[in-house]
Write a protein that holds these residues in place. Structure first.
Motif, PDB file in Angstrom:
ATOM      1  N   VAL A   1       0.885  -1.258   0.226  1.00  0.00           N
ATOM      2  CA  VAL A   1      -0.008  -0.087   0.213  1.00  0.00           C
ATOM      3  C   VAL A   1       1.055   1.132   0.031  1.00  0.00           C
ATOM      4  N   VAL A   2       0.295   2.382  -0.573  1.00  0.00           N
ATOM      5  CA  VAL A   2       1.063   3.657  -0.488  1.00  0.00           C
ATOM      6  C   VAL A   2       0.097   4.797  -0.327  1.00  0.00           C
ATOM      7  N   ALA A   3       0.687   6.037   0.162  1.00  0.00           N
ATOM      8  CA  ALA A   3      -0.068   6.956   0.636  1.00  0.00           C
ATOM      9  C   ALA A   3       0.760   8.088   0.287  1.00  0.00           C
ATOM     10  N   ASP A   4       0.084   9.377  -0.348  1.00  0.00           N
ATOM     11  CA  ASP A   4       1.000  10.653  -0.390  1.00  0.00           C
ATOM     12  C   ASP A   4       0.355  11.368   0.526  1.00  0.00           C
ATOM     13  N   ALA A   5       1.050  12.318   1.094  1.00  0.00           N
ATOM     14  CA  ALA A   5       0.831  13.214   2.168  1.00  0.00           C
ATOM     15  C   ALA A   5       1.675  14.423   2.457  1.00  0.00           C
ATOM     16  N   SER A   6       1.270  15.571   3.095  1.00  0.00           N
ATOM     17  CA  SER A   6       1.889  16.589   3.192  1.00  0.00           C
ATOM     18  C   SER A   6       1.428  17.252   4.608  1.00  0.00           C
ATOM     19  N   PHE A   7       2.299  17.449   5.724  1.00  0.00           N
ATOM     20  CA  PHE A   7       1.409  17.752   6.907  1.00  0.00           C
ATOM     21  C   PHE A   7       2.001  19.499   7.327  1.00  0.00           C
ATOM     22  N   GLY A   8       0.835  20.060   7.807  1.00  0.00           N
ATOM     23  CA  GLY A   8       1.072  21.563   8.139  1.00  0.00           C
ATOM     24  C   GLY A   8       1.424  21.608   9.615  1.00  0.00           C
ATOM     25  N   SER A   9       1.313  22.704  10.189  1.00  0.00           N
ATOM     26  CA  SER A   9       1.871  23.401  11.494  1.00  0.00           C
ATOM     27  C   SER A   9       1.100  22.653  12.668  1.00  0.00           C
ATOM     28  N   ALA A  10      -0.204  22.041  12.392  1.00  0.00           N
ATOM     29  CA  ALA A  10      -0.884  21.322  13.603  1.00  0.00           C
ATOM     30  C   ALA A  10      -0.152  20.076  13.951  1.00  0.00           C
ATOM     31  N   TYR A  11       0.888  19.417  12.825  1.00  0.00           N
ATOM     32  CA  TYR A  11       1.251  18.313  13.305  1.00  0.00           C
ATOM     33  C   TYR A  11       2.744  18.322  13.747  1.00  0.00           C
ATOM     34  N   GLU A  12       3.219  19.499  14.086  1.00  0.00           N
ATOM     35  CA  GLU A  12       4.522  19.778  14.273  1.00  0.00           C
ATOM     36  C   GLU A  12       4.955  19.274  15.675  1.00  0.00           C
ATOM     37  N   GLY A  13       6.456  18.874  15.597  1.00  0.00           N
ATOM     38  CA  GLY A  13       7.115  18.277  16.872  1.00  0.00           C
ATOM     39  C   GLY A  13       8.070  19.303  17.017  1.00  0.00           C
ATOM     40  N   PRO A  14       9.478  19.002  16.703  1.00  0.00           N
ATOM     41  CA  PRO A  14      10.567  19.789  16.855  1.00  0.00           C
ATOM     42  C   PRO A  14      10.272  21.075  15.689  1.00  0.00           C
ATOM     43  N   PRO A  15      10.689  22.028  15.891  1.00  0.00           N
ATOM     44  CA  PRO A  15      10.426  23.306  14.927  1.00  0.00           C
ATOM     45  C   PRO A  15      10.556  22.945  13.750  1.00  0.00           C
ATOM     46  N   GLY A  16       9.515  23.075  12.607  1.00  0.00           N
ATOM     47  CA  GLY A  16       9.855  22.816  11.176  1.00  0.00           C
ATOM     48  C   GLY A  16       9.657  21.345  10.661  1.00  0.00           C
ATOM     49  N   TYR A  17       9.397  20.390  11.754  1.00  0.00           N
ATOM     50  CA  TYR A  17       9.237  19.119  11.327  1.00  0.00           C
ATOM     51  C   TYR A  17       8.090  18.339  12.059  1.00  0.00           C
ATOM     52  N   VAL A  18       7.678  17.242  11.304  1.00  0.00           N
ATOM     53  CA  VAL A  18       6.563  16.399  11.985  1.00  0.00           C
ATOM     54  C   VAL A  18       6.804  15.730  13.119  1.00  0.00           C
ATOM     55  N   HIS A  19       5.958  15.883  14.188  1.00  0.00           N
ATOM     56  CA  HIS A  19       6.051  15.199  15.568  1.00  0.00           C
ATOM     57  C   HIS A  19       6.420  13.788  15.236  1.00  0.00           C
ATOM     58  N   GLY A  20       7.233  13.188  16.185  1.00  0.00           N
ATOM     59  CA  GLY A  20       7.669  11.613  15.927  1.00  0.00           C
ATOM     60  C   GLY A  20       6.489  10.855  16.216  1.00  0.00           C
ATOM     61  N   GLY A  21       5.881  11.207  17.002  1.00  0.00           N
ATOM     62  CA  GLY A  21       4.720  10.466  17.430  1.00  0.00           C
ATOM     63  C   GLY A  21       3.501  10.638  16.219  1.00  0.00           C
ATOM     64  N   VAL A  22       3.718  11.317  15.686  1.00  0.00           N
ATOM     65  CA  VAL A  22       2.674  11.575  14.278  1.00  0.00           C
ATOM     66  C   VAL A  22       2.906  10.545  13.377  1.00  0.00           C
ATOM     67  N   SER A  23       4.286  10.629  12.977  1.00  0.00           N
ATOM     68  CA  SER A  23       4.717   9.626  12.234  1.00  0.00           C
ATOM     69  C   SER A  23       4.377   8.226  12.604  1.00  0.00           C
ATOM     70  N   SER A  24       4.386   7.846  13.926  1.00  0.00           N
ATOM     71  CA  SER A  24       4.175   6.409  14.186  1.00  0.00           C
ATOM     72  C   SER A  24       2.549   6.132  14.422  1.00  0.00           C
ATOM     73  N   LEU A  25       1.798   7.477  14.444  1.00  0.00           N
ATOM     74  CA  LEU A  25       0.312   7.377  14.186  1.00  0.00           C
ATOM     75  C   LEU A  25       0.070   6.933  12.676  1.00  0.00           C
ATOM     76  N   LEU A  26       0.566   7.650  11.975  1.00  0.00           N
ATOM     77  CA  LEU A  26       0.588   7.218  10.324  1.00  0.00           C
ATOM     78  C   LEU A  26       0.769   6.160   9.983  1.00  0.00           C
ATOM     79  N   MET A  27       2.132   5.478  10.546  1.00  0.00           N
ATOM     80  CA  MET A  27       2.416   4.097  10.304  1.00  0.00           C
ATOM     81  C   MET A  27       1.732   3.033  10.847  1.00  0.00           C
ATOM     82  N   ASP A  28       1.138   3.186  11.839  1.00  0.00           N
ATOM     83  CA  ASP A  28       0.356   2.135  12.467  1.00  0.00           C
ATOM     84  C   ASP A  28      -0.946   2.081  11.638  1.00  0.00           C
ATOM     85  N   GLN A  29      -1.457   2.853  11.085  1.00  0.00           N
ATOM     86  CA  GLN A  29      -2.410   2.897  10.162  1.00  0.00           C
ATOM     87  C   GLN A  29      -2.123   2.214   8.828  1.00  0.00           C
TER      88      GLN A  29
END
Lengths: 229, 229
Positions: free
Chosen positions: A90-118
């Protein structure tokens, strides 16, 4: 009609969340926005489903969950990811805005895990398997930038009895073969008696008891060439 | 004043997200709600920060991030978790509604991982360490029920050089010693040159270049006895 309205509201609230997180308007404007939001909440709350009732738009047989927090078109928390079947996974395309931010300018590490679980669960389903997450492992190799096209992939690597193992990655769309995050998931189908016990409180939109047989949280997958629902 | 308004809007939008996900009103009402949401979005969007600009309310020195997707009072995606320092680690109380649902009636497995990434990082910070998530592992022992008081805990178990390991659990508040989910995180502080490279685009609210030295995504911790900010 109902699906179109749920999709429209989900999209509008997603934009509102992004606007709220990025807004630099005066406090008085923020307070006015909060008052406006409470008015909408009151109107939406005149009729509600309880926590164990499925939405009328959900279809567990086809794995459609319109309020899933990763893929649900009706859930403002979801990107939403449109996961499609492709090649051997399976494959998905995505892009994430500021609501998903962890370290400044980057996706929250926990958001990456949320996405990958799915996505890892969707890969199990794409292979004709199912299960609930039993173990999840993530290796973070490089930070995942915000506001940048990403590609997420997953595929099955092992299957035995009630157990399915899938692996996947998050990468820049421009460099799909250099994973920023690598993930592995182990999914286990509970025994039928345990499944029945876990889900005995579930009712459908009409209030009838409706315990799912395969209670995955995955949503419908698009087959190659198929348009989004 | 600004913090109060951001907090008020965050809370109002959180309620709105919950109402949207649970609403069973007519499609025409959903469409009207979407139109109302778009009006608010337009007003909030008249002044916005770009993706690499910190909020004026953020304070990286004290690790305050008001829009963090797990702990940020201003982020409608966040519960928000209030993480406090206690005994030899950190703890947070929480309960999750339908917007966080995976299998019917239960918290999405990926949401559990999102929460634990934040909590495990906070445990590293509480121990005077910091780092970006390098590895995250979760064992799911029992499903985590929605709309049920939960307790989340984490503490440091290893530290060596730039590497910190923390472990934690999610449990029912009524049975805190029987973990539903057990997690382990490895956090690594990047070398100074890499940190500088990752965060060189970050600017503060006035537009000045403001690369953080310790760019954790953790938010301020409450010390024992301290009131919420």
């Amino acid at each position: 009609m109902a699906m179109a309205a749920v999709t429209e509201l989900g999209a509008a609230l997603r934009d509102l969340v992004d606007a709220a997180v990025r807004s630099t308007v005066d406090p008085a404007e923020l307070t006015a926005a909060a008052a406006g939001a409470r008015e909408i909440t009151a109107r939406l709350s005149t009729s509600q489903r309880p926590v164990h009732q499925l939405s009328a738009l959900d279809d567990l047989a086809s794995f459609r969950r319109v309020y899933n927090p990763v893929t649900g078109v009706g859930n403002p928390l979801a990107a939403p990811l449109a996961i499609r079947q492709e090649d051997d996974g399976v494959v998905a395309d995505a892009s994430f805005g500021s609501a998903y931010e962890g370290p400044p300018g980057y996706v929250h590490g926990g958001v990456s895990s949320l996405l990958m679980d799915q996505l890892l669960g969707a890969a199990a389903k794409a292979a004709g398997r199912w299960g609930m997450t039993a173990r999840l492992e993530l290796d973070y190799r490089r930070p995942v930038p915000l506001a940048t096209p990403l590609v997420l992939r997953a595929r099955m690597t092992e299957e035995a009895g009630r157990r399915t193992v899938t692996t996947g990655t998050i990468a820049l769309a421009d460099a799909p073969d250099q994973p920023l995050v690598a993930a592995r998931g182990v999914f286990v189908a509970p025994r039928p008696d345990r499944t029945a016990s876990y889900f005995r409180a579930v009712v459908d939109a009409s209030g009838r008891q409706s315990p799912p047989v395969h209670p995955t949280d995955a949503t419908a997958l698009r087959r190659p060439g198929q348009e989004p629902a």
